[in-house]
Design a protein around this motif. Structure first.
Motif, short mmCIF file in Angstrom:
data_model
loop_
_atom_site.label_atom_id
_atom_site.label_comp_id
_atom_site.label_asym_id
_atom_site.label_seq_id
_atom_site.Cartn_x
_atom_site.Cartn_y
_atom_site.Cartn_z
N PHE A 9 0.82 -1.20 0.00
CA PHE A 9 0.00 0.00 0.00
C PHE A 9 0.86 1.26 0.00
O PHE A 9 0.63 2.19 -0.78
CB PHE A 9 -0.95 0.01 1.22
N LEU A 10 1.86 1.30 0.88
CA LEU A 10 2.73 2.47 0.97
C LEU A 10 3.48 2.72 -0.33
O LEU A 10 3.59 3.87 -0.78
CB LEU A 10 3.71 2.32 2.13
N LEU A 11 3.96 1.66 -0.95
CA LEU A 11 4.73 1.83 -2.19
C LEU A 11 3.83 2.19 -3.38
O LEU A 11 4.33 2.65 -4.41
CB LEU A 11 5.54 0.57 -2.49
N ALA A 12 2.53 2.00 -3.25
CA ALA A 12 1.60 2.38 -4.31
C ALA A 12 1.25 3.87 -4.27
O ALA A 12 0.68 4.39 -5.23
CB ALA A 12 0.32 1.54 -4.21
N LEU A 13 1.61 4.56 -3.18
CA LEU A 13 1.36 5.99 -3.10
C LEU A 13 2.28 6.70 -4.09
O LEU A 13 3.40 6.24 -4.33
CB LEU A 13 1.58 6.49 -1.67
N PRO A 14 1.84 7.81 -4.68
CA PRO A 14 2.63 8.48 -5.72
C PRO A 14 4.07 8.81 -5.28
O PRO A 14 4.27 9.43 -4.24
CB PRO A 14 1.84 9.77 -5.99
N HIS A 15 5.02 8.34 -6.06
CA HIS A 15 6.45 8.62 -5.89
C HIS A 15 7.04 8.11 -4.57
O HIS A 15 8.07 8.59 -4.14
CB HIS A 15 6.73 10.12 -6.06
N ALA A 16 6.38 7.16 -3.93
CA ALA A 16 6.89 6.59 -2.68
C ALA A 16 8.04 5.65 -2.97
O ALA A 16 8.02 4.90 -3.95
CB ALA A 16 5.78 5.86 -1.93
N THR A 17 9.04 5.71 -2.12
CA THR A 17 10.20 4.82 -2.24
C THR A 17 10.45 4.15 -0.89
O THR A 17 9.99 4.62 0.15
CB THR A 17 11.46 5.58 -2.68
N LEU A 18 11.19 3.07 -0.94
CA LEU A 18 11.53 2.31 0.27
C LEU A 18 13.03 2.35 0.48
O LEU A 18 13.81 2.16 -0.46
CB LEU A 18 11.09 0.85 0.11
N SER A 19 13.42 2.59 1.71
CA SER A 19 14.83 2.60 2.09
C SER A 19 14.98 1.75 3.35
O SER A 19 14.15 1.86 4.26
CB SER A 19 15.27 4.04 2.37
#
Length: 120
Positions: A9-19
């Motif tokens: 869900f979080l990564l589907a938000l616009p321009h969200a990235t994971l670190s």
């Protein structure tokens, strides 16, 4: 919501990235600015807890609920910490996470917001 559901869900938000930071914490960002974070057991099987940015009003409301407190080191910036994501319903959690993303995105420089297509 499961750990993977929240991440998806979080990564589907616009321009969200994971670190991955601070060992194995999963930090979600927009344009390099954090809006949510999850700690896990280190084995990837599930979250120990999570934190996210909130509005002033939501911060006051959420920190009155059991299992939700001001996030260490980030409380002055209105971040809350949940001992487990199930403290909120899936619908509530999605709404708060979407709002966290919007709060942080709206604080980005106007030039960056335009580059990302967030404003005209």
């Amino acid at each position: 919501m499961t750990y993977k559901d929240i991440e998806k869900f979080l990564l589907a938000l616009p321009h969200a990235t994971l670190s991955i930071q601070w060992g194995s914490d999963r930090v979600f960002k927009i344009a390099g600015k954090m809006f949510a974070a999850m700690s896990d057991y280190g084995d990837g099987k599930g979250p120990v807890g999570m934190s996210f940015k909130a509005s002033e009003e939501s911060f006051r409301i959420l920190t009155e609920l059991p299992g939700i407190k001001p996030a260490p080191y980030l409380a002055r910036a209105h971040w809350v910490a949940l001992d487990k994501p199930t403290r909120l319903s899936a619908k509530e959690l999605k709404a708060y996470l979407t709002r966290a993303h919007k709060i942080v995105a709206s604080g980005l420089p106007k030039k960056t917001q335009k580059e990302l297509g967030l404003i005209e």
